[in-house]
Design an enzyme around this catalytic site. Structure first.
Site, PDB file in Angstrom:
ATOM      1  N   SER A  69       5.419 -17.050 -61.635  1.00  0.00           N
ATOM      2  CA  SER A  69       6.708 -17.740 -61.705  1.00  0.00           C
ATOM      3  C   SER A  69       6.771 -18.930 -60.756  1.00  0.00           C
ATOM      4  O   SER A  69       6.000 -19.044 -59.808  1.00  0.00           O
ATOM      5  CB  SER A  69       7.840 -16.769 -61.372  1.00  0.00           C
ATOM      6  OG  SER A  69       7.791 -15.629 -62.203  1.00  0.00           O
TER       7      SER A  69
HETATM    8  N1  SAH Z   1       5.702 -11.355 -60.851  1.00  0.00           N
HETATM    9  C1  SAH Z   1       4.525 -12.022 -61.406  1.00  0.00           C
HETATM   10  C2  SAH Z   1       4.838 -12.889 -62.602  1.00  0.00           C
HETATM   11  C3  SAH Z   1       5.231 -12.073 -63.745  1.00  0.00           C
HETATM   12  S1  SAH Z   1       4.914 -12.679 -65.380  1.00  0.00           S
HETATM   13  C4  SAH Z   1       3.809 -12.845 -60.359  1.00  0.00           C
HETATM   14  O1  SAH Z   1       4.270 -12.931 -59.217  1.00  0.00           O
HETATM   15  O2  SAH Z   1       2.754 -13.399 -60.691  1.00  0.00           O
HETATM   16  C5  SAH Z   1       5.528 -11.217 -66.191  1.00  0.00           C
HETATM   17  C6  SAH Z   1       4.574 -10.053 -66.175  1.00  0.00           C
HETATM   18  O3  SAH Z   1       5.256  -8.955 -66.745  1.00  0.00           O
HETATM   19  C7  SAH Z   1       3.349 -10.286 -67.024  1.00  0.00           C
HETATM   20  O4  SAH Z   1       2.190 -10.093 -66.269  1.00  0.00           O
HETATM   21  C8  SAH Z   1       3.478  -9.245 -68.140  1.00  0.00           C
HETATM   22  O5  SAH Z   1       2.242  -8.718 -68.571  1.00  0.00           O
HETATM   23  C9  SAH Z   1       4.328  -8.189 -67.455  1.00  0.00           C
HETATM   24  N2  SAH Z   1       5.031  -7.295 -68.380  1.00  0.00           N
HETATM   25  C10 SAH Z   1       5.580  -7.586 -69.576  1.00  0.00           C
HETATM   26  N3  SAH Z   1       6.135  -6.494 -70.117  1.00  0.00           N
HETATM   27  C11 SAH Z   1       5.940  -5.469 -69.248  1.00  0.00           C
HETATM   28  C12 SAH Z   1       6.268  -4.086 -69.242  1.00  0.00           C
HETATM   29  N4  SAH Z   1       6.930  -3.511 -70.264  1.00  0.00           N
HETATM   30  N5  SAH Z   1       5.911  -3.331 -68.176  1.00  0.00           N
HETATM   31  C13 SAH Z   1       5.248  -3.896 -67.129  1.00  0.00           C
HETATM   32  N6  SAH Z   1       4.897  -5.200 -67.077  1.00  0.00           N
HETATM   33  C14 SAH Z   1       5.239  -5.986 -68.128  1.00  0.00           C
END
Ligand code: SAH
Length: 233
Positions: A69
């Site tokens: 993000s």
């Molecule tokens: N917080 C992260 C950025 C997140 S991007 C950072 O600091 O880099 C969103 C993430 O959520 C992605 O990696 C995606 O694979 C994950 N995601 C999506 N759906 C999810 C779910 N149901 N359970 C866990 N993770 C999930």
């Protein structure tokens, strides 16, 4: 990282906070959060080929169609979580592990869930390399939370959910906050702060428009569910 790069990123965050002060209700984020941002080398969480974007105030692709993000959003969400050093918090959507590293600086223990196993493995490696020992990551479906360590003093979801997963409300301590982007994938989403009141009611507050990758729905049946995805990593 150079001091100049970090300084630039910090001042870009401060600038965007000022620009959005009417929506977020403050003109500056807490010193604790800004200190945490200053401590964490963001380039360690970004593919080498994209190193030049590490300290720019924007999202960066991390593979598997996911992104780390924007620094302003990470800082804002960390601030909205209102943490204390003694807190135990849960993150849904580990991604690169960068947000988890920021939280690691702010609280006693971080639990984080990532649905893509390869990302969970990479994030663990990044955090270990930097010496963050109070973060535990598991591969699994964040919609279910992580009941073993509940209740949490705060929960942060870093992917957009169509609605608030009930399990996350259930796993929130009374008086604690859930910070979550709500809305449909790739359309209007609102960053929300959800507070669990002593009477069990939840109070929600809209903060601002955001754009997150979707929180995926994982089918409750099927081979990949309990057998491997839910195992702690
Ligand atoms: N917080 C992260 C950025 C997140 S991007 C950072 O600091 O880099 C969103 C993430 O959520 C992605 O990696 C995606 O694979 C994950 N995601 C999506 N759906 C999810 C779910 N149901 N359970 C866990 N993770 C999930």
């Amino acid at each position: 990282m150079t001091m100049r790069e970090m300084q630039q990123m910090l001042s870009d965050i401060e600038w965007e906070v000022k620009l959005t002060r009417n929506m977020i209700g403050k003109a500056a984020l807490s010193d604790r959060v800004m200190a945490a941002i200053r401590h964490v080398p963001r380039h360690k969480f970004i593919p080498d080929a994209l190193r030049e974007y590490a300290y720019q105030n924007g999202p960066v692709p991390i593979g598997f169609g996911q992104t780390i993000s924007q620094p302003y959003i990470v800082a804002l969400m960390s601030d909205l979580l209102n943490t204390k050093p003694s807190d135990v918090v849960l993150e849904i959507g580990t991604g690169s592990g960068y947000q988890a590293a920021i939280l690691s600086e702010l609280v006693r223990q971080v639990y984080s869930i990532e649905v893509i196993e390869d990302l969970a493995t990479m994030a663990r490696a990044h955090l270990r390399e930097l010496g963050y020992s109070n973060v535990e990551i598991r591969a699994g479906d964040g919609n279910l939370g992580w009941p073993e360590h509940a209740p949490y003093d705060g929960i942060i979801v870093t992917a957009a959910a169509p609605h608030i997963p009930q399990a996350l409300i259930d796993q929130l301590r009374t008086g604690a906050r859930l910070v979550i982007p709500l809305g449909q994938p790739y359309s209007a989403q609102e960053l929300m702060v959800v507070e669990k009141k002593p009477d069990g009611e939840i109070e929600t507050r809209e903060i601002l428009d955001v754009a997150f990758v979707p929180l995926v729905e994982v089918p409750r049946s099927g081979a990949s569910h309990k057998s491997d995805r839910q195992n702690p990593m």
